[in-house]
Design a protein around this motif. Structure first.
Motif, PDB file in Angstrom:
ATOM      1  N   ALA A   1     203.270  57.808 -35.921  1.00  0.00           N
ATOM      2  CA  ALA A   1     203.124  56.485 -36.524  1.00  0.00           C
ATOM      3  C   ALA A   1     202.176  55.567 -35.754  1.00  0.00           C
ATOM      4  O   ALA A   1     201.484  54.760 -36.355  1.00  0.00           O
ATOM      5  CB  ALA A   1     204.501  55.822 -36.644  1.00  0.00           C
ATOM      6  N   CYS A   2     202.134  55.649 -34.425  1.00  0.00           N
ATOM      7  CA  CYS A   2     201.402  54.658 -33.623  1.00  0.00           C
ATOM      8  C   CYS A   2     199.911  54.632 -33.961  1.00  0.00           C
ATOM      9  O   CYS A   2     199.230  55.639 -33.811  1.00  0.00           O
ATOM     10  CB  CYS A   2     201.578  54.957 -32.130  1.00  0.00           C
ATOM     11  N   PRO A   3     199.385  53.495 -34.424  1.00  0.00           N
ATOM     12  CA  PRO A   3     197.972  53.440 -34.810  1.00  0.00           C
ATOM     13  C   PRO A   3     197.031  53.523 -33.609  1.00  0.00           C
ATOM     14  O   PRO A   3     195.854  53.836 -33.775  1.00  0.00           O
ATOM     15  CB  PRO A   3     197.849  52.088 -35.515  1.00  0.00           C
ATOM     16  N   PHE A   4     197.532  53.233 -32.396  1.00  0.00           N
ATOM     17  CA  PHE A   4     196.689  53.301 -31.203  1.00  0.00           C
ATOM     18  C   PHE A   4     196.834  54.648 -30.487  1.00  0.00           C
ATOM     19  O   PHE A   4     196.249  54.859 -29.441  1.00  0.00           O
ATOM     20  CB  PHE A   4     197.035  52.156 -30.243  1.00  0.00           C
ATOM     21  N   GLN A   5     197.655  55.530 -31.057  1.00  0.00           N
ATOM     22  CA  GLN A   5     197.859  56.870 -30.514  1.00  0.00           C
ATOM     23  C   GLN A   5     198.286  56.807 -29.050  1.00  0.00           C
ATOM     24  O   GLN A   5     197.641  57.377 -28.182  1.00  0.00           O
ATOM     25  CB  GLN A   5     196.576  57.693 -30.664  1.00  0.00           C
ATOM     26  N   VAL A   6     199.376  56.110 -28.789  1.00  0.00           N
ATOM     27  CA  VAL A   6     199.793  55.879 -27.412  1.00  0.00           C
ATOM     28  C   VAL A   6     200.950  56.764 -26.927  1.00  0.00           C
ATOM     29  O   VAL A   6     200.826  57.394 -25.876  1.00  0.00           O
ATOM     30  CB  VAL A   6     200.132  54.384 -27.193  1.00  0.00           C
ATOM     31  N   PRO A   7     202.095  56.826 -27.636  1.00  0.00           N
ATOM     32  CA  PRO A   7     203.231  57.545 -27.035  1.00  0.00           C
ATOM     33  C   PRO A   7     202.868  58.992 -26.726  1.00  0.00           C
ATOM     34  O   PRO A   7     202.180  59.648 -27.497  1.00  0.00           O
ATOM     35  CB  PRO A   7     204.313  57.485 -28.122  1.00  0.00           C
TER      36      PRO A   7
ATOM     37  N   SER B   1     207.700  43.157 -24.694  1.00  0.00           N
ATOM     38  CA  SER B   1     207.583  44.590 -24.439  1.00  0.00           C
ATOM     39  C   SER B   1     208.220  45.409 -25.561  1.00  0.00           C
ATOM     40  O   SER B   1     209.191  44.992 -26.180  1.00  0.00           O
ATOM     41  CB  SER B   1     208.265  44.929 -23.111  1.00  0.00           C
ATOM     42  N   VAL B   2     207.635  46.581 -25.799  1.00  0.00           N
ATOM     43  CA  VAL B   2     208.244  47.571 -26.689  1.00  0.00           C
ATOM     44  C   VAL B   2     208.780  48.669 -25.787  1.00  0.00           C
ATOM     45  O   VAL B   2     208.010  49.321 -25.078  1.00  0.00           O
ATOM     46  CB  VAL B   2     207.219  48.129 -27.692  1.00  0.00           C
ATOM     47  N   VAL B   3     210.101  48.826 -25.767  1.00  0.00           N
ATOM     48  CA  VAL B   3     210.711  49.757 -24.810  1.00  0.00           C
ATOM     49  C   VAL B   3     211.473  50.865 -25.524  1.00  0.00           C
ATOM     50  O   VAL B   3     211.872  50.742 -26.677  1.00  0.00           O
ATOM     51  CB  VAL B   3     211.659  49.029 -23.826  1.00  0.00           C
TER      52      VAL B   3
ATOM     53  N   CYS C   1     199.948  51.249 -23.960  1.00  0.00           N
ATOM     54  CA  CYS C   1     200.602  50.721 -25.154  1.00  0.00           C
ATOM     55  C   CYS C   1     200.172  49.272 -25.351  1.00  0.00           C
ATOM     56  O   CYS C   1     200.084  48.499 -24.395  1.00  0.00           O
ATOM     57  CB  CYS C   1     202.115  50.803 -24.993  1.00  0.00           C
ATOM     58  N   MET C   2     199.905  48.890 -26.616  1.00  0.00           N
ATOM     59  CA  MET C   2     199.445  47.537 -26.925  1.00  0.00           C
ATOM     60  C   MET C   2     200.618  46.565 -27.063  1.00  0.00           C
ATOM     61  O   MET C   2     200.423  45.368 -27.180  1.00  0.00           O
ATOM     62  CB  MET C   2     198.647  47.539 -28.225  1.00  0.00           C
ATOM     63  N   HIS C   3     201.830  47.071 -27.140  1.00  0.00           N
ATOM     64  CA  HIS C   3     203.021  46.248 -27.371  1.00  0.00           C
ATOM     65  C   HIS C   3     202.821  45.367 -28.601  1.00  0.00           C
ATOM     66  O   HIS C   3     202.814  44.137 -28.533  1.00  0.00           O
ATOM     67  CB  HIS C   3     203.383  45.468 -26.104  1.00  0.00           C
ATOM     68  N   CYS C   4     202.657  46.069 -29.730  1.00  0.00           N
ATOM     69  CA  CYS C   4     202.367  45.431 -31.020  1.00  0.00           C
ATOM     70  C   CYS C   4     203.431  44.392 -31.382  1.00  0.00           C
ATOM     71  O   CYS C   4     204.608  44.537 -31.036  1.00  0.00           O
ATOM     72  CB  CYS C   4     202.346  46.478 -32.127  1.00  0.00           C
ATOM     73  N   ASP C   5     202.986  43.377 -32.138  1.00  0.00           N
ATOM     74  CA  ASP C   5     203.943  42.401 -32.660  1.00  0.00           C
ATOM     75  C   ASP C   5     204.765  42.978 -33.816  1.00  0.00           C
ATOM     76  O   ASP C   5     205.902  42.557 -34.048  1.00  0.00           O
ATOM     77  CB  ASP C   5     203.192  41.148 -33.131  1.00  0.00           C
ATOM     78  N   HIS C   6     204.156  43.913 -34.553  1.00  0.00           N
ATOM     79  CA  HIS C   6     204.883  44.609 -35.626  1.00  0.00           C
ATOM     80  C   HIS C   6     204.719  46.100 -35.389  1.00  0.00           C
ATOM     81  O   HIS C   6     203.950  46.763 -36.083  1.00  0.00           O
ATOM     82  CB  HIS C   6     204.331  44.215 -36.991  1.00  0.00           C
ATOM     83  N   PRO C   7     205.439  46.637 -34.407  1.00  0.00           N
ATOM     84  CA  PRO C   7     205.138  47.997 -33.947  1.00  0.00           C
ATOM     85  C   PRO C   7     205.510  49.069 -34.974  1.00  0.00           C
ATOM     86  O   PRO C   7     206.633  49.078 -35.495  1.00  0.00           O
ATOM     87  CB  PRO C   7     206.004  48.147 -32.698  1.00  0.00           C
ATOM     88  N   ALA C   8     204.545  49.957 -35.233  1.00  0.00           N
ATOM     89  CA  ALA C   8     204.796  51.081 -36.132  1.00  0.00           C
ATOM     90  C   ALA C   8     205.835  52.015 -35.540  1.00  0.00           C
ATOM     91  O   ALA C   8     206.686  52.552 -36.242  1.00  0.00           O
ATOM     92  CB  ALA C   8     203.496  51.842 -36.381  1.00  0.00           C
ATOM     93  N   CYS C   9     205.799  52.179 -34.205  1.00  0.00           N
ATOM     94  CA  CYS C   9     206.729  53.115 -33.566  1.00  0.00           C
ATOM     95  C   CYS C   9     208.168  52.644 -33.753  1.00  0.00           C
ATOM     96  O   CYS C   9     209.060  53.451 -34.004  1.00  0.00           O
ATOM     97  CB  CYS C   9     206.391  53.249 -32.085  1.00  0.00           C
ATOM     98  N   VAL C  10     208.392  51.332 -33.652  1.00  0.00           N
ATOM     99  CA  VAL C  10     209.743  50.787 -33.799  1.00  0.00           C
ATOM    100  C   VAL C  10     210.239  50.986 -35.232  1.00  0.00           C
ATOM    101  O   VAL C  10     211.378  51.375 -35.462  1.00  0.00           O
ATOM    102  CB  VAL C  10     209.763  49.293 -33.419  1.00  0.00           C
TER     103      VAL C  10
END
Ligand code: SF4
Ligand code: SF4
Lengths: 300, 411
Positions: A154-160, A137-139, A113-122
């Motif tokens: 939603a995640c642009p990095f395809q992480v979760p 952290s994005v938890v 996970c990149m722990h985005c500053d503006h996370p799409a997942c959140v």
């Protein structure tokens, strides 16, 4: 030119969307997203230093209670033969890209996970189970999650990742930036275990400066861009590499925060419930008018 | 009540060979649902970390919501515009919408990993999430649909309450209760009808917002900030075709004469609605210059062209033709194509267009996923049939009204 067109198109689109629903949406543009905490932590991944020992993979599994073979088993290089992604059993994996390192050597690229500053997942999570914390952290909160997997879409990095095999309490699995360890003053497990210091932990804004100065001092070693500095509005995790992000297998992404467009549409449609209420009143008026004897369908 | 076309229960046998087939399909679907509940989603679906959403979200949920749009479009026509002649269409469409949304809710329940937490969004809010908005609107709308259907229930039972055995002493009491309920409902129904329409426009469009956040993971032919508008316009345009389709199918299976006059009238109204949808769909393509992707003639390009040509252009042409509108076959073809087009659009948006950066082979629905979807549709048709046999839903213009006593015999 192209950009401008796209932007004005977006605005028209959001306005048209709200217009259809009965009212203009002054709020849609006015809302601003909360700025990430200035002192948030981050990690700088220097892929030109990484030797592909996969020690971080082992350390991560140990720290998160995931089943793992012994440390020595990670010396095996066969996993590098195919592309791997983080999944429910491994929150971080290292991939090898042939010829993408300095001097034509292979590049080893850790993914998590990149722990985005503006996370799409959140932004996407239906119940707010995902949160961007002040430590960067994005938890994820198991007590809220319903398992809809919209965060994965939603995640642009395809992480979760998702625990597909579990019938009860399947979890969304992704790197948590070792938030509990860090709260105790420890380093993230992967950073602590890296034998060559390919991973640097520190305040994100300072890491950006470190990264930029490495690029400036060694232009022959590094590509110009620091991956994660601007992508989808910036991330807590940053990458230095001999080639740009796409060259080492990271998704090519623009600088606009991933949730931007959908949130302004969302807020446009709802804008303090003005559009729905306006539509309601309009329909009510129409109905009342049509029901008056004079307004009746003459042929009916 | 004295209306000559007052709806009444249809008097045919429930069980036919066709119904038996549907029962089998429904049972197979429920068996796979049981497997999903006990073994997990991974055991019965082809979903993966790369493709987290599949057939159930694309067809059962997104398709189901779109195809239940007949409920709010006929409510707008019959109640808000107050065109009385169309009232015959309102109840069947309402029943379809009510059953349709019930199955959407069931589809969501089996698709989410923790179905027993389905109530969480009611208490745990995230106003930024398009999915939250869809979830809340659909939940409220489902209840509104049930309330809108209640008058049909009271109409069926008032004066005919006949509880068995010892409970029969309560007959008078229940009857009084029903009458009270009916009075309350008839004075507040306008409120629910308008609420239903507002809720529909909201979640039909938010369903389009859902995929906007996927950004570059979605094929540019479909990824556009006007997605919510396209979803709303397509839902509005598919409402009447769905009513036509279901009316023709139901009258055929129940041995009734369809109300051809009414159906061809709403067929004519469909043409401009489809036209507006087509204009926005093509306009969006030209403004974003995405037509370049069509030249590649790959799978998504072909799907896009099929969707637009057979799903919008052809039915639009048919609905514009007086001749096609007058014949059952013409009307049926036009309606089926329009319905198929919107269904394909939802499949395209949620499945075909989804192209994640890291993919290990395309997603193809598993047999289990297909069996569940087919089973749910069968169950829906069965419930529809049962409902029109029990409740006064369908107006029977070409038959003399059945004598009152017959109602009491029916179970
Ligand atoms: S990389 Fe994906 S999962 Fe991680 S914070 Fe960003 S959007 Fe969320
Ligand atoms: S799967 Fe869980 S964490 Fe992800 S969006 Fe759904 S509720 Fe939120």
């Amino acid at each position: 030119m192209k950009r401008l067109d796209r932007r004005s198109f977006l605005k028209c689109a959001a306005a048209a969307g709200a217009g259809v629903l009965g009212a203009p949406c002054p709020e849609a543009q006015a809302r601003t997203r909360p700025a990430p905490a200035p002192e948030r932590g981050g990690v700088l991944v220097d892929t030109t230093v990484c030797i592909g020992c996969r020690g971080c993979e082992w350390a991560c599994k140990e720290a998160h209670g995931l089943p793992t073979p012994p440390r020595q088993a990670y010396e095996d290089a066969t996993p590098f033969e195919r592309l791997r992604r983080p999944d429910a059993g491994a929150l971080t994996v290292v991939n090898r890209t042939a010829g993408a390192g300095p001097g034509g050597l292979p590049a080893f690229v850790k993914a998590q996970c990149m722990h985005c500053d503006h996370p799409a997942c959140v932004s996407a999570c239906i119940v707010g189970a995902l949160v961007k914390q002040d430590d960067g952290s994005v938890v994820w909160d198991t007590d809220r999650c319903i398992g809809c997997r919209y965060c994965m879409v939603a995640c642009p990095f395809q992480v979760p990742a998702f625990e597909w095999k579990k019938a009860l309490q399947p979890r969304i699995m992704k790197c948590d930036f070792c938030a509990p360890r860090r709260a105790e003053g420890k380093l993230p497990a992967c950073v602590e275990n890296c034998p060559v210091e390919a991973l640097t932990y520190g305040p994100r804004e300072e890491l950006v400066r470190v990264a930029r100065s490495r690029v400036k001092n060694h232009p022959e070693r590094y590509a110009e861009a620091v991956y994660g500095e601007r992508e989808v509005g910036g991330a807590s995790w940053l990458y230095l590499s001999a080639r740009d992000g796409a060259g080492i297998g990271l998704p090519a992404l623009g600088p606009d925060p991933a949730p931007g467009v959908s949130e302004s549409i969302q807020h446009g449609i709802f804008a303090y419930f003005v559009p729905p209420v306006a539509l309601y009143s309009l329909l009510g008026l129409l109905m009342w008018d049509a029901k008056r004897p004079a307004g009746r369908d003459g042929e009916g | 009540m004295a209306h000559p076309h007052a709806p009444q229960p249809v008097q045919v046998r429930f069980l036919t060979p066709g119904v038996a087939v549907l029962l089998l399909l429904a049972a197979a679907g429920l068996a796979v649902v049981a497997a999903r509940v006990f073994l997990g989603i991974g055991a019965v679906t082809n979903l993966s970390d790369q493709y987290p959403w599949g057939l159930w979200i694309g067809v059962d949920v997104a398709g189901g919501v779109a195809l239940a749009a007949g409920g709010f479009t006929t409510a707008a026509l019959g109640h808000v515009m107050h065109r009385e002649r169309y009232h015959a269409l309102v109840r069947p469409a309402l029943l379809t919408a009510m059953l349709g949304y019930t199955f959407v809710a069931m589809g969501v329940c089996i698709d989410i990993g923790r179905w027993y937490y389905i109530w969480h969004p009611i208490f745990m809010w995230n106003g930024n999430s398009a999915l939250f908005e869809v979830g809340i609107c659909v939940t409220i709308y489902l209840n509104v649909l049930y309330i809108e259907f209640l008058p049909v229930v009271t109409e069926r039972f008032i004066g005919r309450v006949d509880l068995p055995g010892a409970l029969s002493r309560l007959n008078g009491f229940v009857d009084r209760g029903l009458r009270l309920l009916e009075r309350g409902l008839s004075s507040t129904m306008s409120f629910f009808i308008i609420a239903g329409i507002v809720l529909s426009t909201l979640h039909q469009s938010s369903l389009g917002t859902l995929m906007v956040i996927a950004g570059p993971k979605m094929h540019p032919l479909w990824q556009t900030p006007v997605l919510p508008l396209l979803f709303l316009l397509s839902a509005i345009s598919v409402g009447f075709p769905m009513v036509i389709l279901e009316s023709l199918l139901a009258s055929r299976s129940l041995g009734l004469e369809p109300e051809m006059d009414l159906l061809s009238r709403i067929g004519r109204m469909t043409a401009p609605l489809l036209g507006v949808y087509l204009a926005f769909k093509l306009g969006d393509m030209f403004i974003r210059e995405t037509f370049v992707h069509l030249a590649r003639l790959d799978f998504p390009a072909v799907m896009f062209m099929v969707e637009v040509f057979f799903g919008i252009v052809v039915p639009l042409r048919l609905f514009l033709s007086e001749e096609a509108r007058r014949s059952k076959a013409g009307l049926f073809t036009a309606a089926a194509l329009a319905v198929g087009g919107v269904l394909l659009n939802r499949v395209n948006n949620f499945i075909v267009a989804y192209t994640p950066p890291f993919s290990f082979g395309r997603y193809v629905p598993s047999p289990g996923e297909v069996v569940v979807t087919v089973g749910f549709v069968s169950l829906l048709v069965l419930l529809y049939r049962a409902a029109v046999l029990v409740f006064p839903v369908i107006s029977l213009p070409s038959r003399p009204r059945a004598p009152r006593t017959k109602y009491a015999v029916r179970g």
